[in-house]
Scaffold this active site. Structure first.
Site, PDB file in Angstrom:
ATOM      1  N   ARG A 184       0.805  -1.227   0.000  1.00 57.35           N
ATOM      2  CA  ARG A 184       0.000   0.000   0.000  1.00 57.35           C
ATOM      3  C   ARG A 184       0.836   1.273   0.000  1.00 57.35           C
ATOM      4  O   ARG A 184       0.602   2.184  -0.785  1.00 57.35           O
ATOM      5  CB  ARG A 184      -0.912   0.054   1.232  1.00 57.35           C
ATOM      6  CG  ARG A 184      -2.208  -0.685   1.062  1.00 57.35           C
ATOM      7  CD  ARG A 184      -2.645  -1.263   2.385  1.00 57.35           C
ATOM      8  NE  ARG A 184      -1.746  -2.349   2.722  1.00 57.35           N
ATOM      9  CZ  ARG A 184      -1.964  -3.618   2.379  1.00 57.35           C
ATOM     10  NH1 ARG A 184      -3.067  -3.941   1.790  1.00 57.35           N
ATOM     11  NH2 ARG A 184      -1.092  -4.566   2.653  1.00 57.35           N
ATOM     12  N   THR A 185       1.810   1.345   0.923  1.00 50.90           N
ATOM     13  CA  THR A 185       2.532   2.607   1.073  1.00 50.90           C
ATOM     14  C   THR A 185       3.293   2.931  -0.211  1.00 50.90           C
ATOM     15  O   THR A 185       3.194   4.045  -0.737  1.00 50.90           O
ATOM     16  CB  THR A 185       3.472   2.565   2.296  1.00 50.90           C
ATOM     17  OG1 THR A 185       2.693   2.156   3.420  1.00 50.90           O
ATOM     18  CG2 THR A 185       4.086   3.919   2.578  1.00 50.90           C
TER      19      THR A 185
ATOM     20  N   LYS B 232      26.113  -3.852  -2.081  1.00 56.87           N
ATOM     21  CA  LYS B 232      27.571  -3.686  -2.169  1.00 56.87           C
ATOM     22  C   LYS B 232      28.117  -3.026  -0.914  1.00 56.87           C
ATOM     23  O   LYS B 232      29.292  -2.725  -0.820  1.00 56.87           O
ATOM     24  CB  LYS B 232      27.930  -2.825  -3.376  1.00 56.87           C
ATOM     25  CG  LYS B 232      27.503  -3.399  -4.710  1.00 56.87           C
ATOM     26  CD  LYS B 232      27.931  -2.462  -5.838  1.00 56.87           C
ATOM     27  CE  LYS B 232      27.366  -2.905  -7.168  1.00 56.87           C
ATOM     28  NZ  LYS B 232      27.500  -1.845  -8.172  1.00 56.87           N
TER      29      LYS B 232
ATOM     30  N   HIS C 139       5.347   5.934  11.628  1.00 59.36           N
ATOM     31  CA  HIS C 139       4.818   5.811  10.262  1.00 59.36           C
ATOM     32  C   HIS C 139       3.885   7.013  10.094  1.00 59.36           C
ATOM     33  O   HIS C 139       2.665   6.870  10.075  1.00 59.36           O
ATOM     34  CB  HIS C 139       4.078   4.479  10.138  1.00 59.36           C
ATOM     35  CG  HIS C 139       3.770   4.045   8.738  1.00 59.36           C
ATOM     36  ND1 HIS C 139       3.883   4.891   7.638  1.00 59.36           N
ATOM     37  CD2 HIS C 139       3.347   2.846   8.246  1.00 59.36           C
ATOM     38  CE1 HIS C 139       3.536   4.224   6.559  1.00 59.36           C
ATOM     39  NE2 HIS C 139       3.221   2.981   6.892  1.00 59.36           N
TER      40      HIS C 139
ATOM     41  N   ARG D 208      11.446   3.814   3.479  1.00 61.78           N
ATOM     42  CA  ARG D 208      11.069   2.811   4.505  1.00 61.78           C
ATOM     43  C   ARG D 208      12.312   1.976   4.813  1.00 61.78           C
ATOM     44  O   ARG D 208      12.970   1.484   3.896  1.00 61.78           O
ATOM     45  CB  ARG D 208       9.943   1.909   4.003  1.00 61.78           C
ATOM     46  CG  ARG D 208       9.698   0.751   4.968  1.00 61.78           C
ATOM     47  CD  ARG D 208       8.469  -0.041   4.645  1.00 61.78           C
ATOM     48  NE  ARG D 208       7.261   0.705   4.968  1.00 61.78           N
ATOM     49  CZ  ARG D 208       6.042   0.201   4.890  1.00 61.78           C
ATOM     50  NH1 ARG D 208       5.863  -1.038   4.500  1.00 61.78           N
ATOM     51  NH2 ARG D 208       4.984   0.940   5.203  1.00 61.78           N
TER      52      ARG D 208
HETATM   53  C1  NCD Z   1       1.853  -1.150   8.192  1.00 61.56           C
HETATM   54  C2  NCD Z   1       3.349  -0.968   8.315  1.00 61.56           C
HETATM   55  O1  NCD Z   1       4.103  -1.233   7.376  1.00 61.56           O
HETATM   56  O2  NCD Z   1       3.755  -0.529   9.387  1.00 61.56           O
HETATM   57  N1  NCD Z   1       1.417  -1.292   6.875  1.00 61.56           N
HETATM   58  C3  NCD Z   1       1.165  -0.175   6.128  1.00 61.56           C
HETATM   59  O3  NCD Z   1       2.025   0.655   5.910  1.00 61.56           O
HETATM   60  N2  NCD Z   1      -0.091   0.004   5.691  1.00 61.56           N
HETATM   61  C4  NCD Z   1       1.299  -2.157   9.107  1.00 61.56           C
HETATM   62  C5  NCD Z   1       1.813  -3.548   9.091  1.00 61.56           C
HETATM   63  O4  NCD Z   1       2.727  -3.922   8.353  1.00 61.56           O
HETATM   64  O5  NCD Z   1       1.274  -4.348   9.863  1.00 61.56           O
END
Ligand code: NCD
Length: 330
Positions: A79-80, A108, A157, A129
């Protein structure tokens, strides 16, 4: 080669070409929800609303034409990463996707500061991320272009928390006065760490439902308590469910467990079923950042109070708003 004159690095690093430099968040990093106040949140939600209307009317438009986003993911994401991609493309910009770092110079041995300084040579904004807490803050220290934290380990997040808050506002019409119950893995779930902090700007009541080993970290509870927010911890959802306006369910973050058998022992303890929903208010919502594994039964999806798929869509408008703002176009 003849050197550039004046040297490129002497220019404003944030691409001043036609940007509205007075735009809120112009050139800024989005690292933690603690950087927002209520007025700014209301502004972000107004812009997200405009994005929603534009997408409904025309699908995509050229606000960020010529701008480039680097999507740098060291952890899995559906999703993100795809909502940032769709947000950028709906605004006419383009994306450098690096979502499998095993094919990049990271294997590397390249450091995070070097990788972000590389990508900012090609892109105008970097979404990151990374499995380590503080990684986005570290990247922001080295990068001149905006860094957007898309999850730093068990830390924060922030863009998820913004879309979560926007979902509550859109679905229930208000945030003040609500009782929000967070359930599941509150220890390792970064989404609840950010959301609890963001909600503490409002007049709300927070309930935490989790087994002892997955409870909300004490330092976050202290931070929230200092703002005067009532908080209470429970091990049984039924103690608080009938009075809950927002049930926020999270997945057990099994990848963060040192001993995987401890995760297996938790499986199936905190599950929302259609029977569970019969104890809820008529006007309430169930949220989940997704992915869902076993913690919400699929039978609940048909319930109009199940907001988790709508929540995902709100995320696209929030991310469009954030990109437009940090790039000086909103
Ligand atoms: C979450 C995350 O990556 O922290 N997912 C997301 O970004 N929608 C929640 C999760 O992974 O459980």
């Amino acid at each position: 080669m003849t050197p550039f004159n004046p040297p490129i690095h002497a220019k404003n690093p944030h691409l001043p070409f036609g940007d509205k430099q007075d735009s809120p968040f112009y050139g800024q990093d989005i690292i933690s929800v603690n950087q927002f106040d209520r007025q700014q949140l209301a502004y972000i939600f107004d812009v997200a609303h405009e994005m929603y209307e534009m997408v409904a009317r025309v699908g995509s438009f050229d606000l960020l034409k010529g701008k480039i986003l680097a999507n740098l993911f060291y952890e899995p994401s559906t999703r993100t990463s795809s909502s940032f991609t769709s947000a950028m493309e709906r605004l006419g910009g383009s994306v450098i996707p690096i979502n499998n770092v095993s094919y990049s110079s990271v294997t590397k041995g390249e450091s995070l500061p070097d990788t972000v300084r590389t990508l900012e040579a090609y892109a105008d904004v970097i979404v990151l991320r990374h499995p380590e807490v503080g990684s986005s803050a570290l990247a922001a220290k080295y990068a001149k272009k905006p860094i957007i934290n898309a999850g730093d380990g068990i830390g924060e997040h922030p863009t998820q928390a913004l879309l979560d808050l926007f979902t509550i506002q859109e679905e229930l019409g208000r945030v003040d006065g609500l009782t929000v119950t967070m359930m599941g893995d509150l220890k390792y779930g970064r989404t609840v760490h950010s959301l609890a902090r963001l909600l503490s700007l409002y007049d709300i009541r927070l309930n935490y439902v989790a087994p002892d080993i997955l409870s909300m970290p004490a330092e976050i509870q202290e931070e929230i308590g200092a703002k005067g927010i009532p908080q209470a911890a429970f091990t049984d959802l039924m103690e608080v469910f009938p009075d809950t306006d927002v049930l926020y369910v999270t997945r057990v973050q099994k990848e963060r467990f040192e001993d995987p058998t401890r995760h297996e022992n938790l499986k199936g303890i905190y599950v929302v079923t259609a029977e569970t929903m019969s104890h809820a208010k008529d006007e309430m919502i169930v949220m989940h950042p997704l992915p869902r594994v076993w913690e919400i039964d699929m039978a609940v999806d048909e319930d109009p109070r199940a907001a988790y798929f709508r929540q995902m869509e709100y995320g696209q408008y929030i991310r469009m708003a954030l990109l437009a703002m940090v790039l000086g176009k909103a």
